[in-house]
Design a protein around this motif. Structure first.
Motif, mmCIF file in Angstrom:
data_model
loop_
_atom_site.group_PDB
_atom_site.id
_atom_site.type_symbol
_atom_site.label_atom_id
_atom_site.label_comp_id
_atom_site.label_asym_id
_atom_site.label_seq_id
_atom_site.Cartn_x
_atom_site.Cartn_y
_atom_site.Cartn_z
ATOM 1 N N LEU A 25 0.698 -1.400 -0.078
ATOM 2 C CA LEU A 25 0.041 -0.088 -0.129
ATOM 3 C C LEU A 25 0.776 1.342 0.026
ATOM 4 O O LEU A 25 0.555 2.125 -0.826
ATOM 5 N N ILE A 26 1.788 1.211 0.832
ATOM 6 C CA ILE A 26 2.858 2.383 0.973
ATOM 7 C C ILE A 26 3.440 2.366 -0.633
ATOM 8 O O ILE A 26 3.636 3.602 -1.297
ATOM 9 N N TYR A 27 3.863 1.505 -1.242
ATOM 10 C CA TYR A 27 4.604 1.445 -2.520
ATOM 11 C C TYR A 27 3.630 2.011 -3.479
ATOM 12 O O TYR A 27 4.238 3.009 -4.265
ATOM 13 N N THR A 28 2.537 1.409 -3.796
ATOM 14 C CA THR A 28 1.761 1.711 -4.915
ATOM 15 C C THR A 28 0.901 3.324 -4.582
ATOM 16 O O THR A 28 0.822 3.982 -5.299
ATOM 17 N N THR A 29 0.670 3.760 -3.368
ATOM 18 C CA THR A 29 0.165 4.617 -3.036
ATOM 19 C C THR A 29 1.345 6.024 -3.133
ATOM 20 O O THR A 29 0.793 6.978 -3.806
ATOM 21 N N GLY A 30 2.461 5.683 -2.770
ATOM 22 C CA GLY A 30 3.616 6.810 -3.092
ATOM 23 C C GLY A 30 3.415 7.007 -4.561
ATOM 24 O O GLY A 30 3.693 8.087 -5.019
ATOM 25 N N ILE A 31 3.581 5.814 -5.366
ATOM 26 C CA ILE A 31 3.686 6.031 -6.877
ATOM 27 C C ILE A 31 2.665 6.684 -7.358
ATOM 28 O O ILE A 31 2.734 7.718 -8.122
ATOM 29 N N ILE A 32 1.512 6.440 -6.895
ATOM 30 C CA ILE A 32 0.176 7.020 -7.292
ATOM 31 C C ILE A 32 0.304 8.690 -6.918
ATOM 32 O O ILE A 32 -0.015 9.544 -8.027
ATOM 33 N N VAL A 33 0.468 9.077 -5.672
ATOM 34 C CA VAL A 33 0.371 10.224 -5.349
ATOM 35 C C VAL A 33 1.393 11.279 -6.074
ATOM 36 O O VAL A 33 1.222 12.133 -6.751
ATOM 37 N N PHE A 34 2.725 10.754 -6.111
ATOM 38 C CA PHE A 34 3.805 11.602 -6.777
ATOM 39 C C PHE A 34 3.476 11.507 -8.221
ATOM 40 O O PHE A 34 3.609 12.351 -8.880
#
Length: 284
Positions: A84-93
């Motif tokens: 979740l951290i990995y995918t959320t970080g990629i999505i947000v940035f």
């Protein structure tokens, strides 16, 4: 003529329903199997019972015994949080960077704009695996191995996302931007106050594409996140399935847990996803 059209509609919808069930069969089987023990899974394999949940009396310990055992066997919760951290970080940035790049390609006029757009699109044909070795060397030299930074930063910029944003912004009414300029709004203000709030469909489309692509990532997290505490769900599932004894009910439970976030994301954002795809590609 009317009757013929009605028959064509019935045939079309019937075919679509059948195709839906065909595509859903693996998911249904996985979910149902996660509720059974080993004996029941293999006993029902060659009958329609494979797609039907067992009776409560046939399940020892309740329907969720395999899910509880899966969480007890490995640290699935940690793997899910990492993903979740990995995918959320990629999505947000990624949404910020790629939307601004797409807006620049759609609105600004600068030297060799068409050339740089062609270069960006051309990168789509490069297999990601071909650049993993130099990318890993760079991440290692920066000290980002076994960090969220090393997992996220290399995938923030995405050529396909830039292209989708550009195509969407080409259709955006310029009159709104011109009116905002008259009112004294800066270019960055126009983008964040006017463009972004009115571009939910393309933002949802890109978010779904990025989530599905990177939630299922295997090779890059395997290379960069070697520590057990940094494993993503896909890496965790691989270790889970290779750790004896293999309990297929628990495996199906773990696979179901890994699939649920993708289903939820697509279910809640599918309306925007369809709108985003409809509005892209209409201009050159």
């Amino acid at each position: 003529m009317k009757r013929k059209k009605q028959m064509q509609t019935v045939v079309l919808y019937t075919s679509l329903i059948l195709l839906t069930f065909i595509f859903l069969f693996p998911l249904i089987w996985m979910l149902v199997s996660s509720l059974k023990n080993e004996f029941q899974i293999f006993k029902d394999m060659k009958s329609l019972q494979a797609f039907l949940p067992p009776a409560p009396s046939e399940v020892e310990g309740g329907y969720f015994q395999n899910y509880i055992a899966a969480f007890q066997r490995v640290d699935l919760l940690r793997y899910i949080i990492n993903s979740l951290i990995y995918t959320t970080g990629i999505i947000v940035f990624g949404l910020v960077v790629n939307s601004m790049a797409g807006y620049a390609l759609a609105r600004f006029r600068f030297p060799l704009a068409g050339f740089w757009l062609g270069v960006i699109i051309a990168t789509l044909i490069i297999p990601p695996e071909s650049i993993f070795l130099p990318l890993y060397v760079l991440v290692y030299d920066l000290g980002w191995v076994n960090t969220y930074t090393g997992l996220i930063v290399p995938f923030i910029a995405n050529a396909f996302a830039m292209f989708l944003f550009r195509q969407f912004f080409l259709d955006f009414p310029k009159e709104l931007e011109e009116a905002a300029k008259i009112d004294g709004c800066s270019q960055i203000g126009i983008f964040f106050r006017i463009i972004v709030p009115l571009s939910k469909p393309v933002f949802a489309t890109v978010a779904i594409v990025l989530f599905i692509n990177h939630w299922n990532d295997f090779l890059w997290p395997l290379v960069v996140a070697s520590d057990e505490s940094m494993r993503t769900i896909q890496i965790g599932l691989q270790y889970f399935m290779n750790e004896p004894p293999i309990k297929w009910g628990q495996v199906m439970a773990a696979l179901t847990i890994a699939t649920v976030p993708m289903l939820l994301i697509f279910t809640f954002l599918q309306r925007y996803y369809v709108q985003g795809l409809t509005h892209t590609g209409s201009k050159n």
